[in-house]
Motif scaffolding. Structure first.
Motif, PDB file in Angstrom:
ATOM      1  N   UNK A 149       0.837  -1.200   0.000  1.00  0.00           N
ATOM      2  CA  UNK A 149       0.000   0.000   0.000  1.00  0.00           C
ATOM      3  C   UNK A 149       0.875   1.255   0.000  1.00  0.00           C
ATOM      4  N   UNK A 150       1.988   1.228   0.729  1.00  0.00           N
ATOM      5  CA  UNK A 150       2.898   2.376   0.740  1.00  0.00           C
ATOM      6  C   UNK A 150       3.605   2.572  -0.585  1.00  0.00           C
ATOM      7  N   UNK A 151       3.887   1.488  -1.307  1.00  0.00           N
ATOM      8  CA  UNK A 151       4.607   1.571  -2.577  1.00  0.00           C
ATOM      9  C   UNK A 151       3.677   1.865  -3.749  1.00  0.00           C
ATOM     10  N   UNK A 152       2.609   1.073  -3.886  1.00  0.00           N
ATOM     11  CA  UNK A 152       1.729   1.200  -5.046  1.00  0.00           C
ATOM     12  C   UNK A 152       0.483   2.033  -4.779  1.00  0.00           C
ATOM     13  N   UNK A 153       0.146   2.242  -3.516  1.00  0.00           N
ATOM     14  CA  UNK A 153      -1.054   3.003  -3.189  1.00  0.00           C
ATOM     15  C   UNK A 153      -2.258   2.105  -3.018  1.00  0.00           C
ATOM     16  N   UNK A 154      -3.419   2.713  -2.908  1.00  0.00           N
ATOM     17  CA  UNK A 154      -4.674   1.986  -2.727  1.00  0.00           C
ATOM     18  C   UNK A 154      -4.996   1.192  -3.996  1.00  0.00           C
ATOM     19  N   UNK A 155      -5.356  -0.104  -3.876  1.00  0.00           N
ATOM     20  CA  UNK A 155      -5.659  -0.888  -5.071  1.00  0.00           C
ATOM     21  C   UNK A 155      -6.970  -0.448  -5.721  1.00  0.00           C
ATOM     22  N   UNK A 156      -7.104  -0.734  -7.004  1.00  0.00           N
ATOM     23  CA  UNK A 156      -8.336  -0.447  -7.726  1.00  0.00           C
ATOM     24  C   UNK A 156      -9.462  -1.342  -7.238  1.00  0.00           C
ATOM     25  N   UNK A 157      -9.160  -2.639  -7.048  1.00  0.00           N
ATOM     26  CA  UNK A 157     -10.138  -3.620  -6.564  1.00  0.00           C
ATOM     27  C   UNK A 157      -9.433  -4.581  -5.624  1.00  0.00           C
ATOM     28  N   UNK A 158     -10.224  -5.174  -4.721  1.00  0.00           N
ATOM     29  CA  UNK A 158      -9.718  -6.188  -3.800  1.00  0.00           C
ATOM     30  C   UNK A 158     -10.608  -7.413  -3.942  1.00  0.00           C
ATOM     31  N   UNK A 159     -10.006  -8.610  -3.955  1.00  0.00           N
ATOM     32  CA  UNK A 159     -10.800  -9.837  -4.072  1.00  0.00           C
ATOM     33  C   UNK A 159     -11.681  -9.993  -2.840  1.00  0.00           C
ATOM     34  N   UNK A 160     -12.840 -10.590  -3.033  1.00  0.00           N
ATOM     35  CA  UNK A 160     -13.785 -10.779  -1.942  1.00  0.00           C
ATOM     36  C   UNK A 160     -13.764 -12.200  -1.398  1.00  0.00           C
ATOM     37  N   UNK A 161     -13.247 -13.160  -2.147  1.00  0.00           N
ATOM     38  CA  UNK A 161     -13.259 -14.556  -1.751  1.00  0.00           C
ATOM     39  C   UNK A 161     -11.855 -15.137  -1.896  1.00  0.00           C
ATOM     40  N   UNK A 162     -11.556 -16.154  -1.109  1.00  0.00           N
ATOM     41  CA  UNK A 162     -10.268 -16.830  -1.203  1.00  0.00           C
ATOM     42  C   UNK A 162      -9.150 -15.993  -0.612  1.00  0.00           C
ATOM     43  N   UNK A 163      -7.923 -16.308  -1.019  1.00  0.00           N
ATOM     44  CA  UNK A 163      -6.774 -15.547  -0.537  1.00  0.00           C
ATOM     45  C   UNK A 163      -6.878 -14.107  -1.027  1.00  0.00           C
TER      46      UNK A 163
END
Length: 153
Positions: free
Chosen positions: A54-68
């Motif tokens: 998060x410090x390097x790339x910033x906030x992600x566009x999307x995050x997975x909801x299931x699984x790892x």
């Protein structure tokens, strides 16, 4: 005197043609994450965790909801010619996979080859069943409403 008028007319014509050509050029639009190859390459499996990513790339566009947990960073560049629909010119998705402890397990990358282009069939959605006309829709329930046994005293 004639040569000055002719030069002014040619200069005006040149400016007009330049303006017209600029108006007919494509419009480029960048959407999503702004990709920095150096920062993406600095994310290393086994060394980084969610906080460092998060410090390097910033906030992600999307995050997975299931699984790892998987964080997706999506970037697209579209081109739009005048009076046309925009089309995707470049598309990149960087997926950062994390293990259960929150450490980076791998990073994957996909491009425009994974983009599905879907063209709608028509303005109407096809449905299963019989086709009914306007009059059947309008008068189809006559005689079916209120055919049950009467209720009341």
């Amino acid at each position: 005197m004639v040569s000055i008028v002719r030069i002014a007319a040619l200069a005006g014509l040149g400016i007009s043609l330049t303006g017209a050509m600029a108006g007919c050029s494509s419009i480029t639009n960048h959407r999503g994450y702004i990709l920095d190859e150096t920062l993406v390459a600095s994310v290393q499996p086994g060394l980084d965790n969610q906080q460092s990513v998060r410090g390097t790339l910033g906030q992600p566009t999307m995050v997975s909801q299931f699984g790892d947990p998987v964080w997706y960073y999506v970037t697209s560049r579209t081109q739009q010619a005048p009076f046309r629909q925009p089309r995707i010119d470049q598309h990149n998705v960087i997926a950062v996979h994390f293990d259960a402890a929150g450490n980076v397990s791998s990073t994957t990358r996909s491009g425009i080859d994974q983009v599905a282009r879907i063209d709608p069939e028509s303005d109407a959605t096809p449905t299963l069943g019989r086709e009914r006309g306007f009059l059947e829709d309008l008068f189809g329930n006559i005689g079916t409403v209120g055919t049950g046994a009467p209720t009341g005293p």
